[in-house]
Design an enzyme around this catalytic site. Structure first.
Site, PDB file in Angstrom:
ATOM      1  N   ALA A   1       1.290  -1.662  -0.188  1.00  0.00           N
ATOM      2  CA  ALA A   1      -0.389   0.114  -0.260  1.00  0.00           C
ATOM      3  C   ALA A   1       0.896   1.601   0.254  1.00  0.00           C
ATOM      4  CB  ALA A   1      -0.354   0.025   0.962  1.00  0.00           C
ATOM      5  N   PHE A   2       0.684   2.074  -0.737  1.00  0.00           N
ATOM      6  CA  PHE A   2       1.128   3.335  -0.545  1.00  0.00           C
ATOM      7  C   PHE A   2       1.783   3.715   0.806  1.00  0.00           C
ATOM      8  CE2 PHE A   2      -0.877   7.184   1.350  1.00  0.00           C
ATOM      9  CZ  PHE A   2      -2.176   6.740   1.676  1.00  0.00           C
ATOM     10  N   LYS A   3       0.531   3.053   1.965  1.00  0.00           N
ATOM     11  CA  LYS A   3       1.687   3.950   3.003  1.00  0.00           C
ATOM     12  C   LYS A   3       3.094   3.718   3.189  1.00  0.00           C
ATOM     13  CE  LYS A   3      -2.820   4.647   5.462  1.00  0.00           C
ATOM     14  NZ  LYS A   3      -3.511   3.787   4.301  1.00  0.00           N
ATOM     15  N   ASP A   4       3.600   2.460   2.762  1.00  0.00           N
ATOM     16  CA  ASP A   4       5.640   2.288   2.750  1.00  0.00           C
ATOM     17  C   ASP A   4       5.663   2.970   2.304  1.00  0.00           C
ATOM     18  OD1 ASP A   4       4.800  -0.383   3.849  1.00  0.00           O
ATOM     19  OD2 ASP A   4       4.424  -1.517   1.421  1.00  0.00           O
TER      20      ASP A   4
END
Ligand SMILES: *Cc1c(COP(=O)(O)O)cnc(C)c1O
Length: 466
Positions: free
Chosen positions: A111-114
């Protein structure tokens, strides 16, 4: 050097390093740079063709130079994005004549939170080593943020992480992304209770001053300025890859806490030509209602097929409000006090009209979300996750003809939400190869009662007295 101030005006002027470690300001506000660095068209054009990590280093440097010099920052960016399993890090994929997906799910937790957390883990480690400090990151998760934070901290020196999730109330994939991480500094606790119980337990730990000091508790939640900052990079990277200085893109952003789309706003403020930022919400639509009416009014949270956007009070909205109030912290504080009292705040129509130049906002129902997954699949053979589909639906509905390319942020890998994707396409999405054996890996977690003494006792036993 750029100093940082609180959106509520009561925290003085702070360095990047202080803001990184503190997260929230002491006056309860959120940190923001006092002024915006400006990238000229020439400076942006000169970044065309750079790798993702190189682009990140150029964009972030003016914001962080009081803390990291160029060479050190470059090294951190290279390391942070080396673990992404796509050569472009954030690839653009065409799904229609002028519609694109910006795939932000090639990091370790899909997910983009990485993008933000992988870099933050490294920044924390450097700063803590310099200061000779050790911290314990504590958080509650209903699924996604916990795993991204764990993967950012696992194996890093001077940091431990403790994540509470509600026992048997997160999906098996979500739980396993947290509990199968093999690192001595990662501790998972399944709490016999709800997500709200988990949050209350974390709050209680922070409120216990002796305990907070003993373990030097810290949080890496979405209010940390460094997280937003790291996310501005992919807007620049994508626009340059599309040749967007001549044809500024419309970005469609699946939105919950307003962090990701605010990062797009920052990209705009520092000079990136952006045609529109589309704020796409699910039925929890406080932000869509705000942009339509100028009234920000909380509602009940309803569960949807896009759980990472099931939010009614968007914490990063305060950062936009700060801009709307002309950078006047006292006025922001007054508005938020009004919101706390009455559950609503308003901005005047001139302010709203100024916003409408850049922001468009709308919502998608569950039916529209499934239909968008199906439509993208039929048109392009690409499978998108439900969060991404909300952005596709709203972006396509609101973009005006001739407005430039539509770039939909693909915030999660479709295999993270297999049921909804299968309902829409009839396809079972496989996890990418590197996670293929996730369901067979060894799990490690403790199951504890929703009792502060039990949780704190566990932490003391595992992390030792400091
Ligand atoms: C966190 C998240 C969002 C919402 O992002 P905000 O920054 O909170 O607006 C959207 N999609 C996915 C998959 C997420 O994990």
């Amino acid at each position: 050097m750029i100093a940082h101030v609180s959106t509520r005006g009561g925290a003085g002027r702070r360095s990047f390093e202080e803001v990184l470690l503190a997260g929230l300001a002491e006056d309860g506000g959120l940190f923001l740079p006092e002024s915006w660095p400006r990238f000229s068209r020439e400076a942006l054009a000169a970044m065309q063709g750079l790798s993702y990590a190189e682009t990140a280093c150029r964009i972030l440097l003016p914001f962080v130079e009081d803390c990291f010099e160029a060479a050190e920052l470059g090294e951190l960016c290279e390391t942070a994005y080396a673990g992404f399993d796509h050569a472009a890090t954030a690839p653009l994929v065409q799904i229609a004549a002028d519609d694109w997906l910006l795939e932000l799910f090639h990091g370790p937790t899909l997910a983009f939170k990485d993008f933000a957390l992988q870099l933050l883990g490294l920044m924390f480690e450097r700063v803590l080593a310099r200061r000779g400090r050790r911290i314990t990151i504590v958080g509650a998760t209903s699924g996604d943020t916990g795993s991204a934070a764990i993967h950012a901290v696992a194996g890093r020196a001077n940091m431990a992480i403790v994540v509470l999730h509600p026992h048997e109330r997160v999906s098996a994939v979500q739980r396993r992304q947290m509990t199968t991480v093999e690192a001595g500094n990662v501790f998972n606790i399944a709490v016999r209770g709800t997500f709200d119980d988990c949050q209350a337990l974390v709050k209680a730990m922070f409120a216990d001053t002796a305990f907070r000091r003993e373990f030097d508790l810290a949080a890496i939640n979405s209010i940390n300025w460094a997280r937003i900052l790291a996310q501005t990079v992919y807007y620049v990277f994508a626009a340059l890859r599309l040749g967007g200085l001549e044809r500024p893109p419309v970005f469609a952003v699946p939105t919950g806490n307003f962090g990701d789309v605010y990062a797009g706003y920052v990209a705009h403020r520092i000079g990136l030509p952006i045609r529109r930022l589309v704020v796409a919400t699910n039925r929890n639509d406080i932000l869509a209602r705000f942009f339509a009416t100028g009234v920000y009014r909380a509602g009940e949270v309803v569960p949807t097929v896009t759980p990472s956007m099931d939010i009614q009070v968007a914490s990063n909205f305060e950062r936009l409000l700060f801009a709307l109030e002309g950078g006047d912290g006292a006025r922001v504080r007054t508005k938020l006090e009004e919101f706390a009292r009455s559950g609503m705040l308003t901005v005047d129509s001139a302010e709203l009209a100024a916003l409408a130049e850049l922001f468009l906002a709308g919502r998608a129902t569950e039916e529209e979300t499934r239909a968008a997954i199906r439509a993208v699949w039929v048109e392009s053979g690409r499978v998108v996750d439900p969060h991404t589909a909300v952005g596709v639906h709203v972006g396509r509905r609101l973009r005006r003809p001739g407005e430039g390319p539509l770039v939909c942020l693909a915030t999660a890998h479709p295999a993270k939400f297999p049921e909804t994707v299968a309902e829409a396409t009839g396809r079972q999405e496989a996890l990418p190869p590197r996670l293929g054996d996730l369901m067979r890996r060894q799990e490690r977690f403790a199951v504890l009662d929703a009792d502060p003494a039990a949780i704190q006792g566990f932490i003391r036993e595992r992390l030792g007295r400091r």
